[in-house]
Design a protein around this motif. Structure first.
Motif, PDB file in Angstrom:
ATOM      1  N   UNK B 110       0.966  -1.141  -0.067  1.00 15.41           N
ATOM      2  CA  UNK B 110       0.042  -0.089  -0.080  1.00 15.41           C
ATOM      3  C   UNK B 110       0.921   1.179   0.007  1.00 15.41           C
ATOM      4  N   UNK B 111       1.870   1.144   0.976  1.00 11.94           N
ATOM      5  CA  UNK B 111       2.717   2.504   1.121  1.00 11.94           C
ATOM      6  C   UNK B 111       3.646   2.476  -0.333  1.00 11.94           C
ATOM      7  N   UNK B 112       3.787   1.512  -0.792  1.00  8.49           N
ATOM      8  CA  UNK B 112       4.572   1.480  -1.990  1.00  8.49           C
ATOM      9  C   UNK B 112       3.659   2.074  -3.259  1.00  8.49           C
ATOM     10  N   UNK B 113       2.603   1.640  -3.415  1.00  9.50           N
ATOM     11  CA  UNK B 113       1.786   2.242  -4.302  1.00  9.50           C
ATOM     12  C   UNK B 113       1.532   3.532  -4.094  1.00  9.50           C
ATOM     13  N   UNK B 114       1.394   3.997  -2.932  1.00 12.01           N
ATOM     14  CA  UNK B 114       1.144   5.494  -2.694  1.00 12.01           C
ATOM     15  C   UNK B 114       2.177   6.328  -3.059  1.00 12.01           C
ATOM     16  N   UNK B 115       3.425   5.911  -2.872  1.00 12.77           N
ATOM     17  CA  UNK B 115       4.663   6.637  -3.011  1.00 12.77           C
ATOM     18  C   UNK B 115       4.969   6.593  -4.474  1.00 12.77           C
ATOM     19  N   UNK B 116       4.251   5.607  -5.228  1.00 12.74           N
ATOM     20  CA  UNK B 116       4.734   5.696  -6.814  1.00 12.74           C
ATOM     21  C   UNK B 116       3.416   6.349  -7.494  1.00 12.74           C
TER      22      UNK B 116
END
Ligand SMILES: Nc1ncnc2c1ncn2[C@@H]1O[C@H](COP(=O)(O)OP(=O)(O)O)[C@@H](O)[C@H]1O
Ligand SMILES: [Mg+2]
Lengths: 383, 307
Positions: B110-116
Motif C-alpha cells: 500500500x505504502x509503495x503504491x502510494x509513493x509511486x
C-alpha cells in the motif's frame, strides 16, 4: 571570449565525413512529447564509435530527455533509436549495452564505494575474483584507491563524481552517457576533470555522449557538438565549425561572444556578397552567404577578436569598416574588450590581445576609433 | 541591565517550554504509574478500595523507607507461579508479532503504491489512510463483529458466491483478533513507510536498472534496504500497542484468545484483585520497555545519520 583550446580537433578523427562508417547510435526523426509539451522535436543524429559527442543547450531544452530515451527510461513518441543498427525501442534499460552517469550521481547510499562499482558486474554474474580485480582497476583509474570501503556520504562532491564515473565505466559499456557530469564541481576541479574525461575516453576507446549547458565544456571535450534549442537540433558540427561557421544567430550567440548586425543582401558576386547594414552608413562584404538572394534580410555575425581597432582609418575604409566612439573598455588581463558606440547607436565589441605592455598612446574612453575586419571574418546568417 | 534581564527572562521561558512535556509526562504517566506500582505491593482485602495500602501518604518519607525494606514481592511471585500469566504474556507477544508481520505484508505494497502514485494524488491517498481515525476505534471494532459473525456480511458473501456451503466461524477466534489488529493498526505501518518510500530517489532505481539489474532484484537490493528505517518504525508502532491490546481480543476474540490485556481486565474487574492486576501491568510495562528503548535508540541513530 574565444575558447582556449580547439580540443581534440588535431586528431584528424572524422568518421562522420566517411560514408562507409556505420554509426553506433542513430536517432531517426525522434519526437518526445509529455502531454502537449514537445520536449524533443523530430530530431535525427548519428553518433560514431569512439566519438566524444556533446549535446549542448540551455537548461530545459530536452538534453536529459534525449539521454533517457537512449538509456531506455523514456520511450520516443515518434521515430526510432538504433543502437549498432538495432532498433532498441523494445529493449528494457537493464538489457541495453549502455551505461549512464546520472546528473545527481545516484550512488547507492547503503553500499560502499567498492560495492557501488561492483554492482553492475554482479548483475552479469562475473566471477568474484574478476569483479575484485575490475573494481581495483576502476578505483585506480579514478584515483580513489584509499576510499573503497567508504560510504558515499563520507566523500566530497568531487570524489562522489569519480565514483559515479567509475561505476558507469566498470562494465566497459559500448556507449557511456554522461548527464552534466561536472555541473556540481567547482571551476578548477571541473576544468581538470574535463581533460581527464577526454584522456580516459581515448585511452579506453569508448564512445561518450555528454550533456552539458556549458559551451566551454563542450568545446573542450567534444569531437562534435550538437546545439539544441527547445527540443530542436540547431546545428551539429565540430567545435571549430560551430565557432567559425554557426548556422544561426542562436548558435553564434550561444557559443562565445558575437556582434550581430542586421542588414540586407545588396549584391551577390561570386565569392563576394555585399551587405547593406540597416541604420549604419557603411558597406559590408562577406565571402559567402549560402541560401540567400538579393534583398534578403541577413545578420552579419562578427566575433569580437576578429575586429581590429585603430585610431587612424585603415587603408581601405570603403568596406568592412565603421567608426565610433569608445564607450567602455573591459580589461581582462590577457584581453581588452572595447565597446564602441557607432553613430547609429549600435554598440560593437572588439577584443584585442594585450601583447605589448607599453602603448605610446593607448586607446581610451571617448576616443574616436575605426573598427575594421577582413572579408572572411564575418558570417552572414539567415536565421 | 535591561538586556541581562531580558536574557534571563527568555532563558526561563525556554526552560518552561522544555518543561511542559515533562510536566505532562509526570502528571499523566508517572503519577498514575506510581499509584499502580504502589498497589502492586499491597494485599487484597474486602474493602473499598479492595486492597490494604502498604504505605499511606501520611507516614512521610522516613516511614516509607522503613516499609521499603519489608516490601512484599508476593504479587510478582504469584505471576510466576500461575501459568495463566506467563501464557498470557507469551501469547500476547506472539499475537502482536504475527500481527505486525501481517501488517507489514499488507502495508508495504500500500505504502509503495502510494509513493509511486502521481504527485497530485498523494495527499488524497494519505487522507484515505487517516480517514478511519475520524470514527471511534470502538465503533470500528464493533463493525467487525457485524462483518465476521456467522450470519455476517463476510459469510453471506462467501456463501452467496458459492465458495463455501456452511458459514465459517471466524468471530470469537484468534483469526478475528488478527483481522482486528491488522485492520486497526494498518495506518501506523503505512504512514511511516510511505514517508520513507516517498523520499526514495527514483534515480537510484534507474541507476540499478541501467547497470543491468532486473526490476524485481532492484527492489530487493535498493528499495527494500533503503526503506528499512520505515519498516522498523512502522513495526514498533504496531507491535508495542498491540501487545497490550484489550478491546480487540475482548470484542473479537474467543475463550481461546489469551492476551495480557484481557487477563488484566478480568483480574481487575472480575476478581477485584487490584494488587495482582497492578503487578501484571507493571510487568507488562517492563517487558515493553525493551522494544521501546530499542526503538528510541534506533530513532536517535537515524536522526544522527540524517545530519
Ligand atoms: N516526465 C516528464 N513529464 C513532463 N515534462 C517533462 C518530463 N521530463 C522532462 N519534462 C520537460 O521536458 C523539458 C526538457 O527537460 P530535460 O530533458 O530535463 O531538459 P535539460 O536536461 O535539457 O535541462 C523540460 O521542460 C521538462 O520540464
Ligand atoms: Mg538535464
Amino acid at each position: 571570449m574565444a575558447p582556449t583550446t580547439l580540443g581534440p580537433i588535431q586528431r584528424k578523427f572524422a568518421p562522420w565525413d566517411d560514408p562507409s562508417e556505420v554509426p553506433l547510435v542513430r536517432f531517426e526523426n525522434v519526437t518526445k512529447r509529455f502531454g502537449d509539451f514537445v520536449a524533443v522535436d523530430n530530431l535525427s543524429i548519428d553518433i560514431y564509435p569512439r566519438e566524444f559527442f556533446a549535446l549542448l543547450g540551455p537548461s530545459g531544452c530536452g538534453k536529459t530527455t534525449l539521454l533517457r530515451m537512449l538509456a531506455g527510461f523514456e520511450q520516443p513518441t515518434e521515430g526510432r533509436i538504433l543502437l549498432d543498427g538495432q532498433d532498441v525501442s523494445k529493449v528494457p534499460p537493464y538489457r541495453r549495452p549502455v551505461n549512464m552517469m546520472f546528473q545527481s550521481y545516484a550512488l547507492f547510499p547503503h553500499m560502499t564505494v567498492e560495492a557501488n562499482i561492483a554492482f553492475g558486474l554482479k548483475q552479469d554474474r562475473v566471477p568474484k575474483p574478476e569483479i575484485e580485480a575490475r573494481v581495483a582497476e576502476m578505483l585506480k583509474l579514478v584515483r580513489l584507491e584509499q576510499f573503497g570501503k567508504r560510504k558515499p556520504h563520507q566523500l566530497s562532491g568531487g570524489q562522489r563524481q569519480r565514483v559515479a564515473l567509475a561505476r558507469s565505466l566498470a562494465k566497459k559499456p559500448k556507449l557511456l552517457l554522461l548527464d552534466e557530469p561536472l555541473a556540481a564541481l567547482d571551476k578548477k576541479l571541473r576544468e581538470a576533470t574535463q581533460f581527464e574525461l577526454t584522456d580516459l575516453q581515448q585511452e579506453l576507446g569508448l564512445t561518450f555522449l555528454i550533456v552539458t549547458h556549458d559551451q566551454e565544456e563542450a568545446m573542450t571535450v567534444a569531437d562534435r557538438i550538437a546545439v539544441m534549442d527547445h527540443g530542436v537540433m540547431v546545428q551539429v558540427a565540430t567545435p571549430a565549425e560551430i565557432y567559425e561557421q554557426p548556422n544561426s544567430r542562436y548558435v553564434a550567440d550561444f557559443i562565445g561572444d558575437v556582434n550581430l548586425i542586421e542588414g540586407r543582401v545588396a549584391a551577390i558576386d561570386g565569392a563576394r556578397v555585399e551587405i547593406a547594414p540597416s541604420g549604419i552608413d557603411a558597406r559590408f562584404e562577406v565571402a559567402e552567404a549560402p541560401d540567400t538572394a538579393v534583398d534578403d534580410t541577413v545578420w552579419l555575425a562578427l566575433r569580437p577578436e576578429k575586429i581590429a581597432v585603430s585610431m587612424e582609418p585603415p587603408d581601405d575604409a570603403s568596406v568592412n569598416c565603421v567608426s565610433g566612439e569608445v564607450w567602455d573598455i573591459a580589461y581582462l588581463g590577457d584581453l581588452s574588450i572595447y565597446h564602441v558606440r557607432l553613430a547609429s547607436g549600435i554598440t560593437v565589441k572588439s577584443a584585442q590581445t594585450n601583447v605589448t605592455r607599453l602603448i605610446e598612446r593607448p586607446i581610451t574612453w571617448e576616443d574616436k576609433v575605426y573598427l575594421s575586419w577582413t572579408r572572411d571574418a564575418g558570417v552572414a546568417l539567415i536565421r | 541591565m535591561m538586556p541581562d534581564e531580558h536574557a534571563k527572562r527568555t532563558a526561563w521561558g525556554r526552560r518552561l517550554v522544555v518543561a511542559i512535556p515533562y510536566i505532562w509526562l509526570l502528571v499523566f504517566f508517572l503519577a498514575p504509574f506510581a499509584i499502580v506500582f504502589k498497589i502492586s505491593f499491597s494485599e487484597v482485602q474486602i474493602a473499598m478500595p479492595p486492597y490494604a495500602p502498604v504505605f499511606g501518604w501520611e507516614e512521610g518519607f522516613a516511614g516509607w523507607l522503613d516499609k521499603f525494606s519489608e516490601l512484599s514481592f508476593d504479587n510478582y511471585l504469584w505471576l510466576g507461579q500461575d501459568a495463566l500469566y506467563i501464557n498470557s504474556y507469551l501469547s500476547s507477544l506472539r499475537i502482536a508479532a504475527v500481527s505486525t508481520f501481517l501488517v507489514l505484508l499488507i502495508g508495504y505494497p500500500i505504502a509503495y503504491g502510494m509513493a509511486r502514485a502521481p504527485t497530485q494524488w498523494r495527499p488524497a491517498l494519505v487522507m484515505l489512510v487517516i480517514l478511519p481515525f475520524w470514527t471511534s476505534f470502538l465503533i470500528r471494532v464493533y463493525a467487525w463483529i457485524g462483518i465476521l459473525k456467522k450470519e455476517g456480511l463476510l459469510n453471506q458473501a462467501l456463501v452467496g458466491i458459492g465458495l463455501i456451503d456452511e458459514p465459517l466461524t471466524i468471530l470469537n477466534t484468534n483469526i478475528a483478533v488478527y483481522i482486528g489488529i491488522v485492520y486497526s493498526y494498518l495506518p501506523f505501518m503505512v504512514l511511516p513507510l510511505y514517508a520513507n518510500l516517498e523520499k526514495l530517489d527514483r534515480a537510484l532505481i534507474e541507476a540499478a536498472l541501467d547497470l543491468g539489474c532486473h526490476p524485481i532484484k532492484a527492489f530487493w537490493t535498493i528499495t527494500f534496504p533503503l526503506s528499512l528505517p520505515g519498516v522498523l518504525a512502522g513495526s514498533f508502532l504496531v507491535f508495542i500497542p498491540a501487545v497490550g491490546e484489550f478491546v480487540i481480543p475482548d470484542l473479537l476474540g474467543g475463550s481461546e484468545t489469551l492476551m495480557i490485556g484481557k487477563t488484566l481486565w478480568s483480574e481487575f474487574f472480575s476478581n477485584r484483585d487490584w494488587p495482582v492486576s497492578s503487578a501484571v501491568a507493571v510487568l507488562l510495562l517492563l517487558i515493553l520497555v525493551i522494544p521501546i528503548v530499542l526503538f528510541q535508540h534506533f530513532q536517535q541513530k537515524q536522526a544522527e545519520k540524517g545530519q
